[in-house]
Each structure stands twice: as C-alpha cells, then as structure tokens.
Design a protein around this motif. Structure first.
Motif, mmCIF file in Angstrom:
data_model
loop_
_atom_site.group_PDB
_atom_site.id
_atom_site.type_symbol
_atom_site.label_atom_id
_atom_site.label_comp_id
_atom_site.label_asym_id
_atom_site.label_seq_id
_atom_site.Cartn_x
_atom_site.Cartn_y
_atom_site.Cartn_z
ATOM 1 N N GLN A 77 89.595 65.144 0.053
ATOM 2 C CA GLN A 77 89.682 66.070 -1.086
ATOM 3 C C GLN A 77 88.436 66.014 -1.957
ATOM 4 O OE1 GLN A 77 92.290 68.373 -1.523
ATOM 5 N NE2 GLN A 77 90.734 69.202 -2.909
ATOM 6 N N THR A 78 87.834 64.845 -2.095
ATOM 7 C CA THR A 78 86.614 64.718 -2.904
ATOM 8 C C THR A 78 85.494 65.579 -2.325
ATOM 9 O OG1 THR A 78 87.242 62.477 -3.540
ATOM 10 C CG2 THR A 78 84.927 63.070 -3.808
ATOM 11 N N ASP A 79 85.341 65.549 -0.989
ATOM 12 C CA ASP A 79 84.312 66.374 -0.344
ATOM 13 C C ASP A 79 84.644 67.863 -0.456
ATOM 14 O OD1 ASP A 79 82.776 64.173 0.354
ATOM 15 O OD2 ASP A 79 83.672 64.003 2.347
ATOM 16 N N ALA A 80 85.920 68.209 -0.350
ATOM 17 C CA ALA A 80 86.328 69.608 -0.510
ATOM 18 C C ALA A 80 86.001 70.092 -1.927
ATOM 19 C CB ALA A 80 87.818 69.769 -0.224
ATOM 20 N N ASP A 81 86.309 69.270 -2.925
ATOM 21 C CA ASP A 81 86.013 69.633 -4.317
ATOM 22 C C ASP A 81 84.509 69.763 -4.538
ATOM 23 O OD1 ASP A 81 88.743 69.565 -4.805
ATOM 24 O OD2 ASP A 81 88.688 67.574 -5.747
ATOM 25 N N ALA A 82 83.730 68.862 -3.940
ATOM 26 C CA ALA A 82 82.268 68.918 -4.074
ATOM 27 C C ALA A 82 81.719 70.181 -3.423
ATOM 28 C CB ALA A 82 81.621 67.679 -3.460
ATOM 29 N N THR A 83 82.306 70.577 -2.301
ATOM 30 C CA THR A 83 81.878 71.805 -1.624
ATOM 31 C C THR A 83 82.078 73.005 -2.540
ATOM 32 O OG1 THR A 83 82.322 70.907 0.568
ATOM 33 C CG2 THR A 83 82.315 73.306 0.372
ATOM 34 N N VAL A 84 83.252 73.097 -3.146
ATOM 35 C CA VAL A 84 83.523 74.202 -4.071
ATOM 36 C C VAL A 84 82.569 74.115 -5.260
ATOM 37 C CG1 VAL A 84 85.236 75.222 -5.637
ATOM 38 C CG2 VAL A 84 85.922 74.469 -3.349
ATOM 39 N N GLY A 85 82.271 72.913 -5.720
ATOM 40 C CA GLY A 85 81.364 72.725 -6.850
ATOM 41 C C GLY A 85 79.936 73.165 -6.564
ATOM 42 N N SER A 141 90.393 77.419 3.448
ATOM 43 C CA SER A 141 89.806 76.809 4.641
ATOM 44 C C SER A 141 89.607 75.308 4.436
ATOM 45 C CB SER A 141 88.475 77.489 4.971
ATOM 46 O OG SER A 141 87.834 76.853 6.037
ATOM 47 N N LEU A 142 89.067 74.947 3.279
ATOM 48 C CA LEU A 142 88.862 73.527 2.975
ATOM 49 C C LEU A 142 90.199 72.797 2.897
ATOM 50 C CD1 LEU A 142 86.062 73.899 0.285
ATOM 51 C CD2 LEU A 142 85.777 72.983 2.606
ATOM 52 N N VAL A 183 91.438 69.435 4.856
ATOM 53 C CA VAL A 183 91.965 68.258 4.169
ATOM 54 C C VAL A 183 93.332 67.892 4.749
ATOM 55 C CG1 VAL A 183 92.832 67.375 1.964
ATOM 56 C CG2 VAL A 183 90.639 68.595 2.045
ATOM 57 N N SER A 184 94.189 68.901 4.933
ATOM 58 C CA SER A 184 95.540 68.614 5.439
ATOM 59 C C SER A 184 95.529 68.063 6.860
ATOM 60 C CB SER A 184 96.429 69.858 5.357
ATOM 61 O OG SER A 184 96.024 70.827 6.299
ATOM 62 N N LYS A 185 94.497 68.395 7.626
ATOM 63 C CA LYS A 185 94.372 67.876 8.999
ATOM 64 C C LYS A 185 93.621 66.546 9.053
ATOM 65 C CE LYS A 185 94.346 72.443 11.154
ATOM 66 N NZ LYS A 185 93.540 73.429 11.878
ATOM 67 N N GLY A 186 93.182 66.061 7.880
ATOM 68 C CA GLY A 186 92.468 64.792 7.841
ATOM 69 C C GLY A 186 91.014 64.876 8.290
ATOM 70 N N LYS A 187 90.464 66.085 8.372
ATOM 71 C CA LYS A 187 89.081 66.258 8.818
ATOM 72 C C LYS A 187 88.088 66.250 7.655
ATOM 73 C CE LYS A 187 90.302 68.699 13.006
ATOM 74 N NZ LYS A 187 90.062 69.825 13.883
ATOM 75 N N LEU A 188 88.617 66.288 6.445
ATOM 76 C CA LEU A 188 87.784 66.311 5.237
ATOM 77 C C LEU A 188 88.604 65.680 4.132
ATOM 78 C CD1 LEU A 188 85.044 67.618 4.166
ATOM 79 C CD2 LEU A 188 86.457 69.543 3.431
ATOM 80 N N PRO A 210 85.533 81.930 13.675
ATOM 81 C CA PRO A 210 85.383 81.499 12.287
ATOM 82 C C PRO A 210 84.163 80.579 12.116
ATOM 83 C CG PRO A 210 87.192 80.303 13.322
ATOM 84 C CD PRO A 210 86.672 81.283 14.347
ATOM 85 N N VAL A 211 83.355 80.920 11.143
ATOM 86 C CA VAL A 211 82.072 80.228 10.939
ATOM 87 C C VAL A 211 82.239 78.716 10.753
ATOM 88 C CG1 VAL A 211 79.974 80.123 9.540
ATOM 89 C CG2 VAL A 211 81.041 82.333 9.999
ATOM 90 N N PRO A 212 83.219 78.244 9.960
ATOM 91 C CA PRO A 212 83.323 76.791 9.774
ATOM 92 C C PRO A 212 83.728 76.031 11.046
ATOM 93 C CG PRO A 212 84.395 77.949 7.981
ATOM 94 C CD PRO A 212 84.105 78.972 9.037
ATOM 95 N N VAL A 213 84.250 76.746 12.050
ATOM 96 C CA VAL A 213 84.759 76.093 13.259
ATOM 97 C C VAL A 213 83.782 76.195 14.428
ATOM 98 C CG1 VAL A 213 86.621 76.125 14.970
ATOM 99 C CG2 VAL A 213 87.149 76.491 12.538
#
Length: 180
Positions: free
Chosen positions: A64-72, A52-53, A57-62, A147-150
């Motif tokens: 990669q650093t924020d995606a990695d932090a979310t997983v972290g 999902s993240l 990222v691929s759509k430019g809405k997030l 979908p919850v994130p949307v």
C-alpha cells in the motif's frame, strides 16, 4: 544525478491507454503529469489508476505504501502548458491523424531543447505525425499494449525524421519502466 533516464513525463490523454502509461511511469518512480480535457476526465483517469493499484495490492504484488507513492507522483491538469520544458511527452489521444497532429503542433514548441514527443498510436503513420511537429527529428511512436501495467511489450517506432539519439533514449526509458 538521477539514475532515472527522465525525472518526469507528461501523458496527454487519460483514457485506458493514457492512464495505464501514467501508472507505469509513476510506479517506476518518475513524476507524471496527466493532461486531459476536463477535470471529470482526469478524475476518471486517476480513479482507474487507483483501482489498478488496488488490485495489485490485494494480490500482494504491491504494498500500500508503494501504491500511495505512485498516486503521489501523479499530477493532473487540463492545460498543455504543463508540457513546457518536459523531457518526454507521450500522447495517447483519440486515434485520428488530425487530432494527433493538432496535439503535436501545439505541444512540440513547448518542449525543451532535447525534449521528445512520443505517440502511442497503433495505426497512424508516425512520419505523418512528425511532419506536424516543431522538431520532427524528436518525434517517434511509443506504442504500449493494453493493459499497459500488465503487458511488457512496447513498440518503439521511428519516423523517417526521427534521430538515432531519440530512438536510443526512448528505448532506454522503456526498459527503465519495465518494458521490452
């Protein structure tokens, strides 16, 4: 003092709804512990969050650093002990009253004095669920939409036993994570 209404959340159930709920909280900067039955279930849940993240990222809405932090900010475990002292637990387990009541019976005694137990149920009586809890006044429904994130909508559903303070706190938490 943190500006976040909670610093951590426990989500029980890593299926479609649970992993989406976990993602939303982690993206909002809140540490999440996701509980499910097996390590394989947990890996599937984290893979869904990563996917999902990745789409964001691929759509430019997030980035990669924020995606990695979310997983972290996302921890996993197979044990309910992770709910000990949690300020908020959201269960997103199988949609059956007996299953949800067993989770409430087991987990609510572990919560801190002002800990809240929320159910993501869409069809089960929150009052019946609260009746199984150690502190029924601290139980309510927090029904996210898939979908919850949307989707931005979340229903905050009061049980007959739910205190006004709990409804207010959960509404504030929902708004903090971008839900209305």
């Amino acid at each position: 003092m943190s500006s976040r209404p909670v610093d951590s959340v426990v989500v029980i159930g890593g299926g479609t709804m649970g992993n989406g709920i976990a993602q939303v909280f982690a993206q909002a900067g809140i540490d999440v512990t996701l509980i499910d039955r097996t390590p394989a279930d947990l890996e599937r849940a984290l893979a869904a969050v990563r996917s999902s993240l990745g789409r964001l990222v691929s759509k430019g809405k997030l980035d990669q650093t924020d995606a990695d932090a979310t997983v972290g900010r996302s921890a996993t475990t197979t044990g309910y002990a992770a709910a000990t002292g949690a300020p908020l637990v959201i269960e997103a387990v199988f949609e059956r009253l007996d299953v949800k009541q067993e989770v409430a019976r087991t987990v609510t005694p572990l919560l801190g004095g002002d800990g809240i137990f929320a159910s993501n149920t869409s069809s089960i009586s929150v009052t019946a669920l609260a009746a199984a809890a150690a502190r029924p006044e601290r139980v309510l429904g927090m029904h996210f939409f898939n979908p919850v994130p949307v989707l931005q909508l979340v229903e905050v559903v009061r049980a007959e036993q739910t205190s006004d303070d709990v409804v207010e706190r959960v509404t504030k938490i929902a708004r903090f994570v971008g839900k209305s």
